[in-house]
Design a protein around this motif. Sequence first.
Motif, mmCIF file in Angstrom:
data_model
loop_
_atom_site.group_PDB
_atom_site.id
_atom_site.type_symbol
_atom_site.label_atom_id
_atom_site.label_comp_id
_atom_site.label_asym_id
_atom_site.label_seq_id
_atom_site.Cartn_x
_atom_site.Cartn_y
_atom_site.Cartn_z
ATOM 1 N N GLU A 450 0.718 -1.227 0.171
ATOM 2 C CA GLU A 450 -0.071 0.145 -0.121
ATOM 3 C C GLU A 450 0.806 1.068 0.010
ATOM 4 O O GLU A 450 2.006 1.015 0.376
ATOM 5 C CB GLU A 450 -0.996 -0.064 1.204
ATOM 6 N N GLY A 451 0.228 2.198 -0.603
ATOM 7 C CA GLY A 451 1.186 3.509 -0.427
ATOM 8 C C GLY A 451 1.898 3.814 -1.551
ATOM 9 O O GLY A 451 2.233 2.903 -2.265
ATOM 10 N N ALA A 452 2.499 5.134 -1.845
ATOM 11 C CA ALA A 452 3.234 5.583 -2.812
ATOM 12 C C ALA A 452 4.664 4.579 -2.656
ATOM 13 O O ALA A 452 5.245 4.400 -1.577
ATOM 14 C CB ALA A 452 3.396 6.909 -2.866
ATOM 15 N N ALA A 453 5.325 4.600 -3.852
ATOM 16 C CA ALA A 453 6.452 4.086 -3.870
ATOM 17 C C ALA A 453 7.037 4.288 -5.329
ATOM 18 O O ALA A 453 6.337 4.551 -6.359
ATOM 19 C CB ALA A 453 6.879 2.592 -3.712
ATOM 20 N N LEU A 454 8.606 4.651 -5.477
ATOM 21 C CA LEU A 454 9.151 5.002 -6.534
ATOM 22 C C LEU A 454 9.983 3.921 -7.003
ATOM 23 O O LEU A 454 10.938 3.403 -6.332
ATOM 24 C CB LEU A 454 10.002 6.166 -6.563
ATOM 25 N N LEU A 455 9.760 2.939 -8.042
ATOM 26 C CA LEU A 455 10.591 1.849 -8.408
ATOM 27 C C LEU A 455 11.634 2.440 -9.570
ATOM 28 O O LEU A 455 11.471 3.243 -10.304
ATOM 29 C CB LEU A 455 9.438 0.912 -9.292
ATOM 30 N N TYR A 516 6.974 15.391 -15.071
ATOM 31 C CA TYR A 516 7.374 15.607 -13.898
ATOM 32 C C TYR A 516 5.989 15.759 -12.804
ATOM 33 O O TYR A 516 5.683 15.193 -11.631
ATOM 34 C CB TYR A 516 8.236 16.589 -13.562
ATOM 35 N N ASP A 517 5.319 16.794 -13.376
ATOM 36 C CA ASP A 517 3.889 16.784 -12.678
ATOM 37 C C ASP A 517 3.015 15.766 -12.679
ATOM 38 O O ASP A 517 2.366 15.332 -11.639
ATOM 39 C CB ASP A 517 3.054 18.023 -13.402
ATOM 40 N N ALA A 518 2.952 14.853 -13.708
ATOM 41 C CA ALA A 518 2.266 13.521 -13.713
ATOM 42 C C ALA A 518 2.791 12.756 -12.512
ATOM 43 O O ALA A 518 1.989 11.936 -11.835
ATOM 44 C CB ALA A 518 2.126 12.890 -14.973
ATOM 45 N N ILE A 519 4.029 12.423 -12.803
ATOM 46 C CA ILE A 519 4.698 11.663 -11.535
ATOM 47 C C ILE A 519 4.334 12.142 -9.994
ATOM 48 O O ILE A 519 3.977 11.213 -9.306
ATOM 49 C CB ILE A 519 6.088 11.678 -11.518
ATOM 50 N N ASP A 520 4.339 13.524 -10.074
ATOM 51 C CA ASP A 520 4.187 13.913 -8.663
ATOM 52 C C ASP A 520 2.694 13.561 -8.154
ATOM 53 O O ASP A 520 2.123 13.099 -7.054
ATOM 54 C CB ASP A 520 4.510 15.460 -8.389
ATOM 55 N N ASP A 521 1.649 13.787 -9.151
ATOM 56 C CA ASP A 521 0.302 13.696 -8.923
ATOM 57 C C ASP A 521 0.075 11.915 -8.538
ATOM 58 O O ASP A 521 -0.563 11.702 -7.682
ATOM 59 C CB ASP A 521 -0.629 13.890 -10.136
ATOM 60 N N ALA A 522 0.607 11.450 -9.232
ATOM 61 C CA ALA A 522 0.553 9.747 -9.011
ATOM 62 C C ALA A 522 1.112 9.483 -7.597
ATOM 63 O O ALA A 522 0.537 8.484 -6.932
ATOM 64 C CB ALA A 522 1.235 8.988 -10.095
ATOM 65 N N LEU A 523 2.182 9.926 -7.305
ATOM 66 C CA LEU A 523 2.767 9.413 -5.952
ATOM 67 C C LEU A 523 1.856 10.169 -4.957
ATOM 68 O O LEU A 523 1.709 9.628 -3.857
ATOM 69 C CB LEU A 523 4.228 10.006 -5.849
ATOM 70 N N ALA A 524 1.416 11.442 -5.392
ATOM 71 C CA ALA A 524 0.526 11.818 -4.159
ATOM 72 C C ALA A 524 -0.793 11.149 -3.825
ATOM 73 O O ALA A 524 -1.496 10.947 -2.762
ATOM 74 C CB ALA A 524 0.267 13.444 -4.572
ATOM 75 N N ALA A 525 -1.252 10.499 -5.086
ATOM 76 C CA ALA A 525 -2.478 9.516 -4.947
ATOM 77 C C ALA A 525 -2.249 8.173 -4.395
ATOM 78 O O ALA A 525 -3.129 7.331 -4.411
ATOM 79 C CB ALA A 525 -2.974 9.587 -6.145
ATOM 80 N N PRO A 558 8.743 13.053 -1.164
ATOM 81 C CA PRO A 558 9.740 12.128 -0.649
ATOM 82 C C PRO A 558 8.827 10.695 -0.464
ATOM 83 O O PRO A 558 7.934 10.860 0.263
ATOM 84 C CB PRO A 558 10.005 12.475 0.902
ATOM 85 N N VAL A 559 9.161 9.517 -1.029
ATOM 86 C CA VAL A 559 8.511 8.409 -0.816
ATOM 87 C C VAL A 559 9.410 7.286 -0.848
ATOM 88 O O VAL A 559 10.718 7.431 -1.431
ATOM 89 C CB VAL A 559 7.500 8.176 -2.093
ATOM 90 N N PRO A 560 9.261 6.147 -0.474
ATOM 91 C CA PRO A 560 10.284 4.946 -0.666
ATOM 92 C C PRO A 560 10.580 4.742 -1.845
ATOM 93 O O PRO A 560 9.788 4.700 -2.894
ATOM 94 C CB PRO A 560 9.515 3.649 0.045
ATOM 95 N N VAL A 561 11.886 4.294 -2.156
ATOM 96 C CA VAL A 561 12.416 4.056 -3.342
ATOM 97 C C VAL A 561 12.987 2.393 -3.576
ATOM 98 O O VAL A 561 13.623 1.885 -2.627
ATOM 99 C CB VAL A 561 13.752 4.993 -3.913
ATOM 100 N N VAL A 562 12.233 1.785 -4.369
ATOM 101 C CA VAL A 562 12.678 0.216 -4.662
ATOM 102 C C VAL A 562 13.643 -0.048 -5.616
ATOM 103 O O VAL A 562 13.147 0.336 -6.830
ATOM 104 C CB VAL A 562 11.375 -0.599 -4.620
ATOM 105 N N PRO A 563 14.895 -0.295 -5.522
ATOM 106 C CA PRO A 563 15.788 -0.705 -6.549
ATOM 107 C C PRO A 563 15.516 -1.965 -7.206
ATOM 108 O O PRO A 563 15.027 -2.879 -6.502
ATOM 109 C CB PRO A 563 17.229 -0.629 -5.930
ATOM 110 N N MET A 564 15.388 -2.044 -8.505
ATOM 111 C CA MET A 564 15.236 -3.372 -9.174
ATOM 112 C C MET A 564 16.207 -3.657 -10.225
ATOM 113 O O MET A 564 16.981 -2.657 -10.923
ATOM 114 C CB MET A 564 13.731 -3.247 -9.832
#
Length: 624
Positions: A450-455, A516-525, A558-564
């Motif tokens: 659950e919640g925002a994350a950046l892969l 950049y705006d779309a990324i921020d909106d997605a993470l905010a959601a 600021p959101v958790p970042v998941v390296p892959m």
Amino acid sequence: MSQFALLGKRRFAPFFWTQALGAFNDSAFRNAMVMLAAFQMGLPERQVSLYTNLAPALFILPYFLFSATAGQLAEKFEKTRIIRYVKLFEIAAMLLAAWGFHTHHLALLLVVLFMMGVHSTVFGPIKYAILPQALKPNELVGGNGMVEMGTQLAILIGMIVGNALMLLAGVGPLASAALTIGVAVLGYSASRAIPPAPATAPELKFNWNPLTETARVLGITHRDRAVFNAVLGISWFWFFGTVLVAQLPVYTKLNLGGDGSVNTLVLTLFSLGTGIGSLLCEKMSGKRVEIGLVPLGAFGLTAFGIDLFFARPLASVVQGLDWLAFLRAAGNWRIVFDLTLIGVFAGFYVVPLFAFIQSRAPREQLSRIIAGNNILNALLICCASGFGLGLGMLGFGVPQIFLITALLNAVVAVYIFTLVPEFVMRFITWVLVNTLYRVRADGVQHIPEEGAALLVCNHVSFMDPLLLMANLRRPARFVMYYKIFNIPLLRFVFRTAKAIPIAGYKEDPAVLQQAYDAIDDALAAGEVVCIFPEGGLTCDGEIAPFRPGVEKILARRPVPVVPMALRGLWGSVWSRRDSMLRRARLPRRFRARVELVVDAPLAPEQVTVAILEARVRELRGEFA
């Protein structure tokens, strides 16, 4: 872990046996009652017809009356305690049934049948809502497959045993009563071992008015369009199955020339096929909720439903075949094949839909959504009965009814998939990825549920977003180069997946800012966003230096970042190792062995471009 290993886990096995024994008893009791009325009491044919047609209506009526109330119960109170009360209610119903069998009191048996409908109505929302509480996300598809398989086999075995016991000379009613009471007691005993399943909405204000609560439950079910259309898909499955199964006795006698044993055989083929298809879902989906199997299931239902019409469109010239003689007769293995595969594709169709609802619906509303699903199921079952009867009155034979239903299934499937393109998008992704690659995913449990994350992942081929899309448990918004986003054949998939096109600053600064705006909106959601920090495909198989875009994203949100890391794609189809027209090396390009490795999330304050690049290089290793 195989899905069968769940039968050794206390968090699943007692529940599995509780629901399977309940399904068995429903089926055994209903069929024993019909056999009593039809063969043991010497009733006239018209009276037998009245009872056999009234029985399904009485069983389905509680779904309309009490499903909404059952959904509230399953959310407001601890589920295991409700299950035990339901099983005690079943024991009481079977004790009444024993007296009805002994005295040949059909009116009392019809009351018991209504009680068993109440039993199934209350148990239904718990049956599917308890699974997400008991199972891990990667066990959800396998668990649903096991439950569907167990239910189908339990209903089939209950039908056979219920029929056989009631027809035993002299002791049929006694044997049937002993069986149903004994199974009810076993079901209660199994329920005692189910671990606690806490209430998901203990603060829910209970509404005792079934009419207003039914309206509210249907409103909750309709709230999320994707979930609601999955519910419609399940209800259509019940329509399709009801039409098919209702015609089988007449089809067996007139078109197949078989006796009762052939009717049992064709029901067995359909049930076994559904069980096999349900179990295969875990293997075919890679233990993920893969709704891409749903269009495949819909296609199979239509294709083999049509073939069933062409396999035997006319009445049989011989009659009275037993099941062995039927199997030996020319052309009948095609019918066996069609009925079995209709069941297999039914499993592909319905299991991912249930798993999708369980994974997508809010946990505190899941039981009520399942209740809404049951209401719509009951409505479609009634419509299916009227549909079959109506076509019969219009002069259509059973093979023609199969053909019409199969064609109608194609129309309904196209309608649902048009409303929710995600189903078709996932199907295209599933076909492409499983055709081109053999993928092993490791560490996907590190992606937050659950919640925002950046892969963050290395970028090797044009297929990277599709490959990741097919192997991540959560939907992700992919940031991709706008020219890849606009590839004609894949544009539909990327748009449906809500990918975010991006361009370099020198190419198109406006597109870059919009990204950049779309990324921020997605993470905010609270969504998951996946980026390829290299800024383009690798040209030599090595990981290129990461660009600073990831730090700009984290500075805003600021959101958790998941390296892959993706391994094994260099040299596969659609990488840049060499031209597609030169040096074609099909064994390396097609069905390439690919790995996806996912690391634990990093806190945003720990992340720099250098740290991320080093971590992804370490995950990728030497296996380019």
